[in-house]
Design a protein around this motif. Structure first.
Motif, PDB file in Angstrom:
ATOM      1  N   ARG A 284       5.069  -8.439  -0.779  1.00  0.00           N
ATOM      2  CA  ARG A 284       6.001  -7.604  -1.548  1.00  0.00           C
ATOM      3  C   ARG A 284       7.371  -7.663  -0.895  1.00  0.00           C
ATOM      4  NH1 ARG A 284       5.736  -1.132  -3.025  1.00  0.00           N
ATOM      5  NH2 ARG A 284       6.752  -1.314  -5.077  1.00  0.00           N
ATOM      6  N   ALA A 285       8.389  -7.799  -1.709  1.00  0.00           N
ATOM      7  CA  ALA A 285       9.757  -7.871  -1.201  1.00  0.00           C
ATOM      8  C   ALA A 285      10.220  -6.474  -0.788  1.00  0.00           C
ATOM      9  CB  ALA A 285      10.681  -8.439  -2.271  1.00  0.00           C
TER      10      ALA A 285
ATOM     11  N   TYR B 146       0.813  -1.212   0.000  1.00  0.00           N
ATOM     12  CA  TYR B 146       0.000   0.000   0.000  1.00  0.00           C
ATOM     13  C   TYR B 146       0.849   1.264   0.000  1.00  0.00           C
ATOM     14  CZ  TYR B 146      -3.480  -3.472   0.697  1.00  0.00           C
ATOM     15  OH  TYR B 146      -4.258  -4.578   0.503  1.00  0.00           O
ATOM     16  N   ALA B 147       2.120   1.107  -0.330  1.00  0.00           N
ATOM     17  CA  ALA B 147       2.996   2.272  -0.487  1.00  0.00           C
ATOM     18  C   ALA B 147       2.604   3.029  -1.756  1.00  0.00           C
ATOM     19  CB  ALA B 147       4.454   1.818  -0.562  1.00  0.00           C
TER      20      ALA B 147
ATOM     21  N   ASP C  74      -8.023  -2.878   3.041  1.00  0.00           N
ATOM     22  CA  ASP C  74      -8.039  -1.923   4.144  1.00  0.00           C
ATOM     23  C   ASP C  74      -6.645  -1.837   4.775  1.00  0.00           C
ATOM     24  OD1 ASP C  74      -8.457  -0.388   6.369  1.00  0.00           O
ATOM     25  OD2 ASP C  74      -9.832  -1.778   7.365  1.00  0.00           O
ATOM     26  N   PRO C  75      -5.939  -0.720   4.608  1.00  0.00           N
ATOM     27  CA  PRO C  75      -4.587  -0.614   5.173  1.00  0.00           C
ATOM     28  C   PRO C  75      -4.558  -0.735   6.691  1.00  0.00           C
ATOM     29  CG  PRO C  75      -4.996   1.142   3.578  1.00  0.00           C
ATOM     30  CD  PRO C  75      -6.313   0.498   3.867  1.00  0.00           C
ATOM     31  N   ASP C  76      -5.696  -0.459   7.347  1.00  0.00           N
ATOM     32  CA  ASP C  76      -5.751  -0.557   8.809  1.00  0.00           C
ATOM     33  C   ASP C  76      -6.052  -1.967   9.290  1.00  0.00           C
ATOM     34  OD1 ASP C  76      -5.314   2.200   9.326  1.00  0.00           O
ATOM     35  OD2 ASP C  76      -7.392   2.615   8.770  1.00  0.00           O
ATOM     36  N   GLY C  77      -6.384  -2.868   8.355  1.00  0.00           N
ATOM     37  CA  GLY C  77      -6.775  -4.211   8.733  1.00  0.00           C
ATOM     38  C   GLY C  77      -5.623  -5.050   9.236  1.00  0.00           C
TER      39      GLY C  77
END
Length: 400
Positions: A289-290, A59-60, A75-78
């Protein structure tokens, strides 16, 4: 319905083929994003347990698009999208309720729920739809009791869950509107249980979050909503697809499920390994993601790369599971190695033991109660629930 959809609808999930296990290789998502596809069992476990492959960096600002239409998984907060200490704080808030010991305490009332649903199902005129009569209401009943949501409209929960894991069945605006409603419901639920706590998981989450002071209401709402969806979606999908197998290609195993709960538990592990939840058309596996260069299976994966961990392929790795096809194995044999259907490492599914118990009890008591249960469907007549991240039958007419 396109020709492609029609052809796919004729194929039960246990007959879906997946990429063969091999070294990591490049693949392309439906959105056009290039990913590294990891398929071998040891490589899959490596990626899932290596902190150099994370969720948060997906999510960057420079992250590529994974899904055409966002859903609850985005949801980034999940809990799913946190890593390291932040993830552990959230996970500690809920994981005590999902230990094997805690799950064992729920066994009596889950068994009662199964029996009550089967009592009601037995009164249905035949042929009866086992999805609407048993498979769909079981996990909804269990998660509602666990979270103290017996007063909530089940159809509303179904509506939110369908949108929460939408994979193209709904527009971005429809998903956004449904998730806004779902979030408002979650916020009201958290506020209610803070004011008047009860003997339920939501009250425990709120108390733990408030005591620690490190989890805000936004995260508590995300946890509560995530549990509602995960608590019934995966089990419903797994049971539906498993019953398709057991009443068609796996019919010879039906009597063995009635033998004992232990036999049904062993069968459940094999079925979870070999009857997939998803075809992998939208996402071919668990995504990571690496965050730095890393070598996996002898292949260098550069920092910033998106990695798709193909658990369905790993669960069929011939070096680990020599007997891969459902019709060619002893359904009641123990697994030579734990399956990875629930993942591995820090993000291993919290609800894995609950799902196992529900599936075990459902299969065992269904086989005991209906020893001559038979399909009134064929693979070609199944109406599939599509447009989600998962695929499962909408209806399954059966007789006994």
């Amino acid at each position: 319905m396109t020709d492609d959809t029609a052809a796919r609808a004729l194929c039960p999930m246990h007959q879906v083929t997946f990429p063969e296990a091999g070294p990591p290789r490049q693949a392309t998502l439906a959105t056009g994003t290039r990913v590294w596809l990891v398929t071998r069992y040891p490589d899959v476990r490596h990626v899932l347990m290596d902190p150099r492959f994370d969720r948060r960096s997906l999510y960057a600002e420079d992250a590529p698009r994974l899904l055409a239409v966002p859903n609850l998984l985005d949801d980034p907060d999940g809990l799913l999208n946190q890593d390291g200490p932040a993830h552990q704080r959230l996970r500690r808030t809920v994981q005590r309720a999902f230990t094997p010991r805690a799950i064992a305490r729920w066994h009596p009332w889950v068994a009662q729920t199964v029996d009550a649903l089967l009592d009601r199902f037995a009164e249905e005129p035949r042929p009866a739809d086992i999805i609407e009569g048993f498979i769909r209401p079981l996990p909804v009943s269990v998660i509602c009791r666990l979270m103290g949501l017996d007063h909530v409209d089940g159809e509303r929960l179904r509506y939110w869950a369908d949108h929460a894991l939408s994979g193209g069945a709904h527009t971005a605006e429809q998903v956004r509107r449904a998730m806004t409603e779902f979030g408002e419901f979650g916020a009201a639920l958290v506020a209610e249980r803070r004011k008047a706590p009860g003997d339920d998981l939501v009250s425990e989450l709120v108390a733990a979050g408030d005591a620690g002071g490190e989890i805000d209401d936004r995260q508590l709402v995300s946890l509560a909503c995530g549990l509602v969806v995960a608590g019934h979606e995966t089990t419903m999908t797994s049971l539906g697809n498993t019953v398709v197998y057991l009443l068609t290609d796996g019919r010879g195993s039906w009597a063995g499920l009635a033998g004992s709960e232990e036999a049904a538990a062993a069968a459940a592990e094999q079925l979870l390994r070999t009857v997939p939840l998803s075809e992998g058309r939208l996402l071919p596996g668990l995504i990571r993601r690496a965050v730095e260069d890393a070598e996996v299976g002898g292949v260098r994966i550069p920092a910033g790369s998106v990695v798709a961990v193909a658990t369905n392929s790993a669960n069929r790795d011939p070096d680990v599971y020599p007997r891969q096809e459902p019709g060619a194995r002893d359904l009641f044999a123990p697994l030579p190695a734990p399956g990875v259907v629930f993942g591995a490492g820090p993000h291993h599914c919290l609800g894995a033991w609950l799902a196992r118990m529900e599936i075990t009890l459902a299969l065992h008591r269904l086989a005991v109660r209906f020893p001559r249960l038979r399909a009134e469907f064929t693979p070609g007549t199944i109406d599939w629930r599509e447009g989600q991240v998962t695929r499962s039958p909408l209806h399954l007419p059966v007789s006994w």
